[in-house]
Design a protein around this motif. Structure first.
Motif, short mmCIF file in Angstrom:
data_model
loop_
_atom_site.label_atom_id
_atom_site.label_comp_id
_atom_site.label_asym_id
_atom_site.label_seq_id
_atom_site.Cartn_x
_atom_site.Cartn_y
_atom_site.Cartn_z
N UNK A 264 33.02 34.05 14.62
CA UNK A 264 32.92 32.90 15.51
C UNK A 264 32.17 31.74 14.87
N UNK A 265 32.68 30.55 15.06
CA UNK A 265 32.01 29.33 14.57
C UNK A 265 31.53 28.50 15.77
N UNK A 266 32.28 27.46 16.15
CA UNK A 266 31.87 26.66 17.31
C UNK A 266 33.09 26.22 18.11
N UNK A 267 32.84 25.89 19.36
CA UNK A 267 33.77 25.13 20.20
C UNK A 267 32.99 23.91 20.69
N UNK A 268 33.60 23.13 21.55
CA UNK A 268 32.99 21.87 21.97
C UNK A 268 32.62 21.92 23.45
N UNK A 269 31.42 21.45 23.76
CA UNK A 269 31.03 21.20 25.14
C UNK A 269 31.27 19.72 25.40
N UNK A 270 32.16 19.41 26.33
CA UNK A 270 32.47 18.01 26.65
C UNK A 270 31.47 17.53 27.71
N UNK A 271 30.45 16.83 27.23
CA UNK A 271 29.29 16.51 28.09
C UNK A 271 29.49 15.29 28.98
N UNK A 272 30.51 14.49 28.71
CA UNK A 272 30.75 13.29 29.53
C UNK A 272 31.54 13.69 30.77
N UNK A 273 30.89 14.40 31.69
CA UNK A 273 31.55 14.93 32.87
C UNK A 273 31.59 13.91 34.00
N UNK A 274 32.47 14.11 35.00
CA UNK A 274 32.45 13.23 36.18
C UNK A 274 31.09 13.23 36.87
N UNK A 275 30.45 14.38 36.88
CA UNK A 275 29.13 14.47 37.53
C UNK A 275 28.07 13.69 36.75
N UNK A 276 28.17 13.70 35.40
CA UNK A 276 27.26 12.89 34.60
C UNK A 276 27.48 11.41 34.89
N UNK A 277 28.74 11.01 35.03
CA UNK A 277 29.04 9.61 35.35
C UNK A 277 28.46 9.22 36.70
N UNK A 278 28.58 10.11 37.70
CA UNK A 278 28.01 9.81 39.02
C UNK A 278 26.50 9.63 38.93
N UNK A 279 25.85 10.46 38.13
CA UNK A 279 24.39 10.34 37.99
C UNK A 279 23.99 9.05 37.29
N UNK A 280 24.64 8.73 36.16
CA UNK A 280 24.21 7.54 35.41
C UNK A 280 24.47 6.27 36.22
N UNK A 281 25.52 6.29 37.04
CA UNK A 281 25.75 5.13 37.91
C UNK A 281 24.64 5.01 38.94
N UNK A 282 24.17 6.16 39.42
CA UNK A 282 23.08 6.15 40.40
C UNK A 282 21.79 5.62 39.81
N UNK A 283 21.62 5.78 38.48
CA UNK A 283 20.38 5.36 37.83
C UNK A 283 20.44 3.93 37.30
N UNK A 284 21.59 3.28 37.44
CA UNK A 284 21.72 1.90 36.98
C UNK A 284 21.91 0.98 38.17
N UNK A 285 22.01 -0.30 37.90
CA UNK A 285 22.08 -1.29 38.97
C UNK A 285 23.32 -1.16 39.84
N UNK A 286 24.35 -0.46 39.32
CA UNK A 286 25.59 -0.36 40.07
C UNK A 286 25.39 0.28 41.44
N UNK A 287 24.51 1.29 41.50
CA UNK A 287 24.29 1.98 42.76
C UNK A 287 22.79 2.11 43.01
N UNK A 288 22.09 1.02 42.85
CA UNK A 288 20.63 1.04 42.96
C UNK A 288 20.16 1.32 44.38
N UNK A 289 21.06 1.18 45.36
CA UNK A 289 20.66 1.37 46.76
C UNK A 289 20.52 2.85 47.12
N UNK A 290 20.96 3.73 46.25
CA UNK A 290 20.86 5.16 46.55
C UNK A 290 19.40 5.61 46.62
#
Length: 645
Positions: free
Chosen positions: A451-477
């Protein structure tokens, strides 16, 4: 299930069975693929891709046929993906090895009083290498067991057996990984590079293995020989820094002369290369030392005092800049870490044994490798030097220690440090670019045979929801909602990690299906020519956790021109990041990315602290209106939560 080749026990330490890498269910992979890209492409493009994927996955269709052929391949081979992966990830790649492929491990800065001090260090290091090599050859290394997620599983040890007996030979279209048999007679030497010259240091003379004092004597002779300007040879090592096709073409020219052919054969068969560098003339901070490891500072500094095809290449600088730069195709970073940590502990814990096996008068001078030049070869060297210099000027590196907190704080939140840092990287990239992109995080599959490696695709929809919550786009949360999104993102990241390390990632599976279609001489299925698939394999953010238990760190370059390479090393009270990009891209800046990363990590800490206070207050009043603890949020159903990967 097969026994791992070369691991029949001598004693009991390696008497275990490793399973084959599984072939994931086709529908499961296709569904995961669509989920992983939906939020990264325009809706119109997604709908096109969705239709292509659904057609590919129809019962009795192309996907079914390829899946059946892949299952047949799995039955007949020990590891159905290994050759496909090795060729796709490394041997077919045409970019130069420095920066683009070879990672480096940077040792702590050494305080040498003079050149002889550095040579003593080098001799002691070589002694440690020989001791470690002996442990490998005798199968005396203890078996590795998984840590972090799903800890305790025995891991494949085969990568260790390729640390010192492999060589990557360039090819016009595809490179070749040459593997020497352990203990073969042709491997009884190392190559020492000094002032762009290459010398053979034989490890056995007159039937006796050289001891450390013998090695030191030979290194001193090499330094003296390298200073002889009348005997100076051309800096042929520069050719190994070039693109793989260019180097292969140059090699074809070189080997037309028997002198050059013999010199190349000796280098290809060596155990390792030891580069004795002069003073770099650079400051010796973390970033500067990392640059010298990755590319040697170009041909004007140490860039020609290297042989980049050799997997293990140790650098000992007169000014204390030391480390190793590795050709990556035979083994992963964690195996490199194990080897270098052993050597660092050997250096500090084992006193130099300066006895001799052979008297000084009997020690012959090391052999200088000779090269026959021609105007053609001189032109090739000049072109290689110029291309290396462009690469050196283009690399934008920032090695940064984040000191506000480390992995212990993250563990106290009942979160995986690796998943937490991956979400922080997504937040940093989003802050810089206003979007998420296809992200690569290496996931070890050493639980399986070869066995060598496979890939973890870290740019998930849930990660996008979180980063939007932490930026001005959804600052009201509210902070409570932001915390819930962080927990959701970490939960999904953790589950994807578990899937990848247990052989159920999507990247290797899709690669296997694609390569089977090539072997069948089919017209390439549209799923693999689709714009979305091509873009999803351009990893603008290429990341890897390389933790160490001694003071050193790993670094590597970006894998695409407009991307970032980010290697991180979580320690108890700080986090170390090595971030690289290219100056030539207007979309990237390592310093800007580091600032965004710092900002995000601090905000995430404050969010966790607020959640802890709210939870404590709710517990004190008996309120049921507070969010559940992070432990219950991030724990995958039925899976024990572990810290780290």
């Amino acid at each position: 299930m097969p026994i791992l080749e070369g691991q029949r026990p001598k004693g009991r330490r390696e008497s275990y069975v490793l399973p084959k890498v599984p072939v994931p269910p086709l529908k499961e992979t296709l569904d995961k693929y669509l989920t992983s890209i939906k939020h990264l492409v325009e809706e119109e493009q997604y709908q096109k891709t969705k239709a292509i994927v659904e057609k590919f996955g129809e019962p009795g269709g192309t996907g079914d046929l390829l899946q059946k052929k892949l299952l047949e391949r799995s039955e007949k081979t020990y590891n159905w993906v290994y050759d496909y992966w090795l060729e796709d990830m490394y041997l077919n790649q045409r970019l130069a090895l420095p920066v683009n492929s070879n990672p480096a491990m940077v040792f702590p800065k050494q305080n040498f009083r003079d050149r002889k001090d550095s040579l003593r260090f080098a001799a002691h290091l070589i002694t440690g290498v020989l001791e470690y090599k002996e442990r490998i050859d005798s199968r005396a290394l203890p078996v590795d067991f998984a840590r972090g997620q799903l800890a305790g599983t025995p891991l494949c040890m085969k990568q260790y057996y390729r640390l010192f007996n492999t060589y990557r030979r360039p090819g016009l279209k595809q490179d070749t990984l040459i593997i020497h048999q352990p203990g073969s007679l042709e491997q009884g030497h190392i190559i020492v590079a000094c002032q762009n010259q290459f010398f053979v240091l034989d490890l056995v003379l007159k039937g006796k293995k050289l001891k450390e004092m013998d090695i030191l004597t030979q290194l001193e002779k090499i330094v003296k020989m390298a200073e002889n300007k009348e005997e100076r040879q051309p800096p042929i090592g520069l050719l190994t820094s070039d693109g793989r096709t260019e180097w292969a073409q140059a090699r074809d020219v070189l080997i037309k002369d028997s002198v050059n052919s013999e010199s190349l054969a000796v280098i290809e068969a060596c155990l390792c290369v030891v580069c004795l560098d002069g003073p770099s003339g650079m400051e010796c901070g973390d970033t500067s030392r990392a640059l010298l490891m990755l590319h040697g500072g170009g041909y004007e500094k140490m860039g020609a005092n290297r042989w980049y095809d050799k997997p293990m290449q140790f650098v000992v600088g007169e000014d204390g800049v030391c480390g190793t730069v590795c050709e990556h195709s035979p083994f992963e970073g964690i195996v490199l870490v194990a080897c270098t940590e052993y050597l660092m502990k050997f250096m500090t814990g084992s006193p130099s044994k300066m006895g001799r096996a052979i008297s000084v008068s009997e020690l012959p001078a090391p052999r200088r490798l000779l090269w026959k030049m021609s105007p053609k070869i001189e032109g090739l060297l000049k072109a290689s030097a110029e291309r290396l210099q462009r690469l050196v000027r283009d690399l934008d590196m920032d090695v940064h220690k984040f000191e506000a907190y480390g992995k212990e704080f993250i563990k106290k939140q009942k979160m995986s440090p690796d998943a937490y840092i991956q979400i922080a990287l997504q937040l940093a990239f989003y802050r810089c670019n206003g979007r998420l992109v296809s992200t690569y995080e290496s996931a070890s599959i050493r639980r399986f045979h070869e066995g060598r490696v496979d890939n973890i695709r870290s740019a998930t929809p849930e990660a996008l929801a979180f980063v939007k919550a932490m930026t001005d786009e959804e600052a009201s949360l509210s902070d409570s909602e932001k915390m819930k999104r962080l927990c959701d993102a970490i939960n999904v990241q953790t589950n994807y990690t578990i899937a990848a390390i247990t052989g159920l990632g999507i990247d290797n599976h899709l690669l296997g299906l694609r390569e089977i279609s090539r072997e069948l001489s089919m017209e390439m299925p549209e799923i693999f020519t689709d714009k979305t698939y091509v873009a999803s394999n351009q990893f603008i953010l290429s990341t890897s956790q390389v933790p160490t238990t001694v003071e050193m760190f790993c670094c590597y370059g970006p894998v695409v021109p407009n991307g970032y390479g980010c290697c991180y090393n979580p320690q108890s009270e700080h986090l170390l990041f090595s971030v690289t990009s290219f100056h030539g891209s207007t979309e990237t800046s390592s310093a800007v990315f580091i600032r965004a990363l710092d900002e995000g990590l601090l905000e995430m800490r404050e969010l966790c602290k607020k959640a802890n206070k709210s939870h404590a207050a709710a517990a004190a009043t008996g309120s049921n209106t507070v969010e559940p603890s992070r432990g219950s949020e991030v724990k995958p159903p039925g899976t024990p939560q572990k810290a780290g990967k």
